[in-house]
Design a protein around this motif. Structure first.
Motif: not given
Ligand SMILES: Cc1cc2nc3c(=O)[nH]c(=O)nc-3n(C[C@H](O)[C@H](O)[C@H](O)COP(=O)(O)OP(=O)(O)OC[C@H]3O[C@@H](n4cnc5c(N)ncnc54)[C@H](O)[C@@H]3O)c2cc1C
Length: 473
Positions: A254-268
């Protein structure tokens, strides 16, 4: 941490359409700007609304991906048909691009007479019709299945058209129309510039046919601004605007996504950022290398936004072709779009106007702050003066607001210096980015990947991407 199946980075045409088709999945669409739609957004400034870039809407018809996608998500856009797709004015000569072929032929024979006009324009129209009727339109790379499906599409293309469509557009003009006047050539090239971003010198016949034939389709005006369409497309999508994706870190599955507000884990992850700007989002060396391999396309837009205090009766779109290049730009023409007199949002208290032409991004990047400001004003004033020269019913005093955008402005709002895709030719076909990347779960969409720019081009890419994506689910 929130877990997602799909993270879409960017709400341009590509990001929004793919998100809408997959809204039932666990999906979030991230957009760094306040407004949705990227180059096709609408924004408010000095109390009035303006279309940022895109103003014409083409492809809402049978056999076209936009109609198919909108039907699938059960969305009916609020459109108004433009009776004339575009009115060209060159040295006071006026030519309307109308859908009615006989009427157009009659008009062009008067303005740019040539005994072979009929065969020339009919051939282009036929190629365009056949192209949009092809059933296996497809282009993707990085898996055996994708290569096979792409090969089937190319075989269908060649069976239908033979190699002739990859011959030079300029050669086709010479062999059909002969030695045409400078004005006629300028008329053709100015229209190609707005659809395929270059002139007949640099493209094959297929690109010229698609580029010059869009006025033979229904051309629409979008009520309440082009950006309004995104509210409809995204009605069922979990959309996070003002949330910029800053880093994407590849994990095992998966991919760890860091934004200016939060963090997410997404398969795609689906990137709607341009392929030229995506490398900086990653730390993984292989992904960085993949995105860095696409050579920056130094093509961009200069846009002037005007608000009038009057509502003269005008059609929606004009193209003004001049005899010399616009200062600091690479084109001798500009495209003018007026808001419809009855548009309650854009035309409140007077018409809203978007005028665009072509420029180079690196040119603006290289200037000092004061050079940049001076040249921006020089270009804007030149365009406004030529605009006023061509519209007798508008005076300088009627312009209540005037400001402009360069490639640098586009970058500060929507993260891209480049605006406009590259025309597909035999030479660049294989190096063209596809929706599929070599990395599992990472996809591209938008006008820097197949099939190219504008509503029809980006929507075609979305159809291909959607097939690829859904094979994974
Ligand atoms: C001046 C001009 C006039 C045009 N006229 C027409 C026209 O009349 N008709 C037509 O069909 N086409 C027209 N086009 C072309 C058309 O607008 C574009 O091809 C199309 O809108 C591009 O869509 P896209 O999917 O590539 O997304 P883009 O428009 O590039 O949008 C990408 C989005 O991603 C967001 N983004 C990028 N990075 C991040 C990040 N890290 N995190 C979160 N968000 C991010 C950006 O803010 C942006 O909103 C015009 C283009 C221009 C510039």
């Amino acid at each position: 941490m929130k877990k997602l199946d799909i993270a879409v980075v960017g709400s341009g045409i590509g990001g929004s359409l793919i998100a809408s088709l997959n809204s039932k999945k666990n999906l979030v669409l991230f957009e760094r700007d306040k407004n949705l739609g990227g180059c096709a957004s609408t924004f408010k400034r000095f109390g009035s609304y303006f279309n940022a870039g895109a103003t014409t809407f083409v492809g809402y018809e049978q056999n076209h991906p936009i109609k198919e996608i909108f039907d699938e998500i059960d969305f009916k856009p609020d459109l108004l048909k433009s009776q004339v797709a575009i009115r060209t004015i060159q040295n006071k000569k006026v030519l309307d691009r109308t859908k009615d072929f006989d009427k157009f032929l009659e008009d062009i024979n008067e303005v740019y007479p040539n005994k072979n006009n009929e065969i020339f324009w009919k051939t282009l129209k036929q190629i365009d019709e056949k192209f949009w009727n092809l059933k296996k339109l497809y282009f993707a790379k990085y898996s055996l299945k994708a290569y096979i499906k792409s090969a089937v599409f190319v075989a269908e293309l060649l069976k239908e058209f033979k190699f002739d469509i990859f011959k030079s557009a300029k050669g086709f003009i010479a062999s059909t129309l002969g030695d045409i006047s400078h004005e006629y050539q300028n008329f053709i090239d100015a229209q190609l510039f707005i659809t395929v971003q270059t002139t007949s010198k640099n493209i094959p016949l297929l690109s010229m046919a698609l580029g010059l034939s869009y006025p033979f389709h229904d051309v629409y005006y979008v009520n309440n601004g082009m950006g309004h369409i995104f509210d409809g497309i995204l009605k069922n999508v979990d959309t996070h605007n003002k949330e910029e994706v800053l880093k994407i870190i590849k994990k095992e599955n998966e991919y760890l996504i860091k934004t200016n507000k939060d963090e997410y884990l997404s398969k795609n992850v689906i990137l709607n950022s341009t392929v030229f700007d995506s490398s900086s989002l990653f730390e993984d060396e292989k992904i960085k290398k993949y995105y860095s391999s696409f050579k920056f396309n130094d093509q961009s837009a200069f846009v002037v936004y005007l608000k009038l205090d009057i509502k003269p009766e005008l059609i929606h779109h004009y193209q003004i072709v001049l005899n010399k290049n616009i200062p600091n730009c690479i084109s001798n023409s500009f495209f003018v779009s007026f808001s419809d007199v009855n548009d309650e949002v854009l035309s409140s208290k007077g018409l809203s106007i978007t005028i665009s032409t072509h420029t180079k991004a690196n040119f603006w990047k290289a200037l000092t702050t004061s050079e940049y400001e001076n040249k921006k004003i020089e270009t804007m004033n030149y365009i406004i003066e030529e605009f006023l020269n061509n519209f007798d019913n508008i005076g300088k005093d009627n312009i209540k607001t005037a400001f402009s955008a360069t490639s640098t402005t586009f970058n500060s709002y929507i993260n891209r210096f480049n605006c406009g895709g590259s025309a597909i030719s035999i030479k660049n076909a294989l190096s063209l980015p596809s929706c599929k990347t070599p990395f599992k779960g990472l996809y591209n969409v938008g006008d820097t990947v197949f099939a190219g720019q504008g509503w029809p081009g980006v929507a075609l890419g979305v159809k291909v991407l959607n097939k690829e994506l859904n094979e994974e689910f």
